[in-house]
Design an enzyme around this catalytic site. Structure first.
Site, PDB file in Angstrom:
ATOM      1  CE1 TYR A 176      -3.963   2.251   0.473  1.00  0.00           C
ATOM      2  CE2 TYR A 176      -2.698   3.055   2.579  1.00  0.00           C
ATOM      3  CZ  TYR A 176      -3.776   3.038   1.671  1.00  0.00           C
ATOM      4  OH  TYR A 176      -4.614   4.246   2.065  1.00  0.00           O
ATOM      5  CE  LYS A 178      -3.990   4.861  -1.646  1.00  0.00           C
ATOM      6  NZ  LYS A 178      -4.780   5.477  -2.640  1.00  0.00           N
TER       7      LYS A 178
END
Length: 293
Positions: free
Chosen positions: A164, A168
């Protein structure tokens, strides 16, 4: 936002739903996109997205539902085209869609790594690419906005979310590239780092949230929609290539990367000089003791 047309991905629930509803309340026509998957990306259910559309239309707004998977390139193209077909134009793309498959790096499988990148990073590319083609063809006809969702997990490196975090922070680099490439077509490109109590954040174990310094009490997902609405409006043309934090009643403009310190050598580096100069200049306990630049 009267007359503006927006695609909002991941808008069946949480932050995305709040954005879609606020956009519509302010006069925008909205494509509510959501695959309707679980937090880990499995399954599909168009019901939540349809419910958001129903709420918008009951309140007098205009919206259509789209259950496409943004991680699929062709499906993302159909999503962008659905806005143009239904409303005659496309002004705004907000990329919110995402999933979580949290795991410490030593325990993470290749599938868990790739699945998160597919939705967050590749999904953001897919919708943005199709929108950019349209915006290039229609340059001079509007003020276009690309708004991508990053996360503090990427900006600061959440330990239990390597997939993640990578996706991101990759979105930040992608956003900056779009800011530099698309501005000539009347497009601004910015990233939002949200903080809100959503299905995704509430799935983080309390002990890990404490390690990350995450406290989302009182941070409703709807609050994130307000700064997003400003960026999506025609008033925000001055803002391009930036990361904006949005948490509860606080909005933060992050400073872009800039050189902090530098060390240089007139002569070619040797192993001795680099081992001497780097700690002499960069080590927090030795700064100011020497170095060049």
């Amino acid at each position: 936002m009267d007359g503006r047309v927006a695609v909002v991905t991941g808008s069946g629930r949480g932050i995305g739903a709040g954005i879609a509803k606020l956009f519509a309340a302010e006069g925008a026509k909205v494509v509510v996109n959501d695959l309707g998957a679980s937090v880990d990306g499995t399954g599909a259910d168009v019901g939540p997205a349809q419910q958001v559309v129903n709420e918008i239309t009951v309140d007098g707004g205009e919206a259509i539902v789209n259950g496409g998977d943004v991680s699929d390139y062709d499906s993302a193209g159909e999503l962008v085209q659905s806005a143009i077909d239904a409303f005659g134009r496309l002004d705004i793309v907000v990329n919110v869609a995402g999933i979580l498959r949290d795991r410490m790096l030593v325990n993470m499988s290749p599938d868990e790594w790739q699945a998160v990148l597919n939705v967050h990073l590749t999904g953001t590319f897919n919708t943005s690419k199709h929108a950019a083609v349209y915006w290039r063809e229609h340059r001079g006809e509007g003020q276009y906005r690309l708004i991508n969702f990053t996360s503090a997990a990427g900006l600061f490196g959440a330990p239990g979310q390597p997939n993640y975090a990578a996706a991101k922070l990759g979105i930040v680099g992608f956003t900056l590239s779009c800011a530099n490439a698309l501005n000539r077509y009347g497009v601004t490109s910015n990233a939002i780092a949200p903080g809100a109590a959503t299905r995704m954040t509430m799935s983080i174990p309390p002990e890990r949230a404490a390690e990350m310094g995450v406290d989302l009490r009182g941070m409703e997902p709807e609050a994130v929609a307000y700064p997003v609405a400003y960026i999506a409006s025609e008033e925000s043309s001055w803002l391009n290539g930036r990361v904006v934090g949005a948490q509860g009643g606080r909005v933060t403009l992050y400073e872009n990367y800039h050189p902090e310190q530098a060390v240089g050598s007139v002569e070619p580096w040797t192993i001795e000089t680099i081992f001497d100069q780097m700690p002499r200049t960069f080590h927090p306990d030795r700064q100011g003791l020497g170095g060049i630049g």
